[in-house]
Write a protein that holds these residues in place. Sequence first.
Motif, mmCIF file in Angstrom:
data_model
loop_
_atom_site.group_PDB
_atom_site.id
_atom_site.type_symbol
_atom_site.label_atom_id
_atom_site.label_comp_id
_atom_site.label_asym_id
_atom_site.label_seq_id
_atom_site.Cartn_x
_atom_site.Cartn_y
_atom_site.Cartn_z
ATOM 1 N N GLY A 221 0.828 -1.205 0.000
ATOM 2 C CA GLY A 221 0.000 0.000 0.000
ATOM 3 C C GLY A 221 0.856 1.246 0.000
ATOM 4 O O GLY A 221 2.078 1.174 -0.059
ATOM 5 N N PRO A 222 0.217 2.401 0.052
ATOM 6 C CA PRO A 222 0.974 3.649 0.037
ATOM 7 C C PRO A 222 1.714 3.849 1.351
ATOM 8 O O PRO A 222 1.261 3.385 2.387
ATOM 9 C CB PRO A 222 -0.131 4.713 -0.126
ATOM 10 N N ALA A 223 2.870 4.512 1.285
ATOM 11 C CA ALA A 223 3.516 4.951 2.513
ATOM 12 C C ALA A 223 2.649 6.067 3.071
ATOM 13 O O ALA A 223 2.205 6.950 2.325
ATOM 14 C CB ALA A 223 4.918 5.443 2.215
ATOM 15 N N LEU A 224 2.397 5.995 4.357
ATOM 16 C CA LEU A 224 1.452 6.929 4.965
ATOM 17 C C LEU A 224 2.135 7.744 6.044
ATOM 18 O O LEU A 224 3.101 7.301 6.663
ATOM 19 C CB LEU A 224 0.292 6.159 5.611
ATOM 20 N N ARG A 225 1.608 8.944 6.263
ATOM 21 C CA ARG A 225 1.924 9.656 7.489
ATOM 22 C C ARG A 225 0.616 10.165 8.065
ATOM 23 O O ARG A 225 -0.409 10.205 7.361
ATOM 24 C CB ARG A 225 2.939 10.776 7.262
ATOM 25 N N PHE A 226 0.678 10.526 9.331
ATOM 26 C CA PHE A 226 -0.547 10.865 10.057
ATOM 27 C C PHE A 226 -0.359 12.197 10.765
ATOM 28 O O PHE A 226 0.738 12.516 11.215
ATOM 29 C CB PHE A 226 -0.871 9.782 11.093
ATOM 30 N N LEU B 220 -2.307 10.557 5.376
ATOM 31 C CA LEU B 220 -1.876 11.242 4.157
ATOM 32 C C LEU B 220 -0.890 10.370 3.410
ATOM 33 O O LEU B 220 -0.076 9.671 4.039
ATOM 34 C CB LEU B 220 -1.191 12.561 4.506
ATOM 35 N N GLU B 221 -0.944 10.431 2.092
ATOM 36 C CA GLU B 221 0.071 9.732 1.312
ATOM 37 C C GLU B 221 1.400 10.421 1.579
ATOM 38 O O GLU B 221 1.495 11.650 1.497
ATOM 39 C CB GLU B 221 -0.296 9.777 -0.176
ATOM 40 N N LEU C 60 -5.036 13.618 1.282
ATOM 41 C CA LEU C 60 -5.665 12.965 2.440
ATOM 42 C C LEU C 60 -6.434 11.738 1.939
ATOM 43 O O LEU C 60 -7.329 11.851 1.099
ATOM 44 C CB LEU C 60 -6.595 13.969 3.128
ATOM 45 N N LEU C 61 -6.059 10.565 2.442
ATOM 46 C CA LEU C 61 -6.641 9.314 1.944
ATOM 47 C C LEU C 61 -7.729 8.769 2.871
ATOM 48 O O LEU C 61 -8.556 7.961 2.440
ATOM 49 C CB LEU C 61 -5.553 8.246 1.793
#
Length: 164
Positions: A11-16, A59-60, A68-69
Amino acid sequence: MSSAELGTAGGPALRFRRAGEADLPRIMAIEAAGFRHPWSEQLLRNELAHSWSVMLAALEDQPGPERLLGYIVFWLVHDEIHVLNVATAPEARRRGVGRALMEQAAAHGASHACRLVTLEVRRSNVAALALYQALGFRQVGVRPGYYAEEREDAIVMTLALDPR
Ligand SMILES: CC(C)(COP(=O)(O)OP(=O)(O)OC[C@H]1O[C@@H](n2cnc3c(N)ncnc32)[C@H](O)[C@@H]1OP(=O)(O)O)[C@@H](O)C(=O)NCCC(=O)NCCS
């Protein structure tokens, strides 16, 4: 798990980060796509204002404009995290965003000495039930007709946490 960054296999690398007023149009669009009875802007604003409520955006993690995903809303009440809402943008589903958001909520709870994550979910919500089950939630009860418009039952689920 790092609270700032989380890569999901495939999946996408995410940050929060905490969601804010500027995110509300995007969040409302995801609400409208995800729910028959989406939360109103006022309801979302109320959650931003409550000291006990946390609204996190996924977020991607890529250069350029933020994307924002998905988002999650949960309450921290005594030793419990109560998840009120979680949703992923339709085009980003089945890529680990919902799971990562739930894990963020659980990690927040564990770091605040919480012992339990609780939530209610519609009996017909196959995707959400599968997500919660995959994370180890157990059904602990049913609230008959909890969703009044359709008189649909709510399944009550909990996940025990190991406080850090
Ligand atoms: C429920 C929801 C948040 C899941 O988000 P997501 O980002 O697609 O979920 P993930 O990709 O993290 O899925 C993790 C696991 O949950 C399960 N799952 C998620 N969606 C599923 C579906 N449609 N069917 C079956 N299992 C599903 C799977 O086990 C999945 O793992 P896999 O993809 O490796 O098989 C999303 O479908 C959504 O936004 N729905 C509309 C809003 C909603 O109903 N929210 C819940 C309110 S209680």
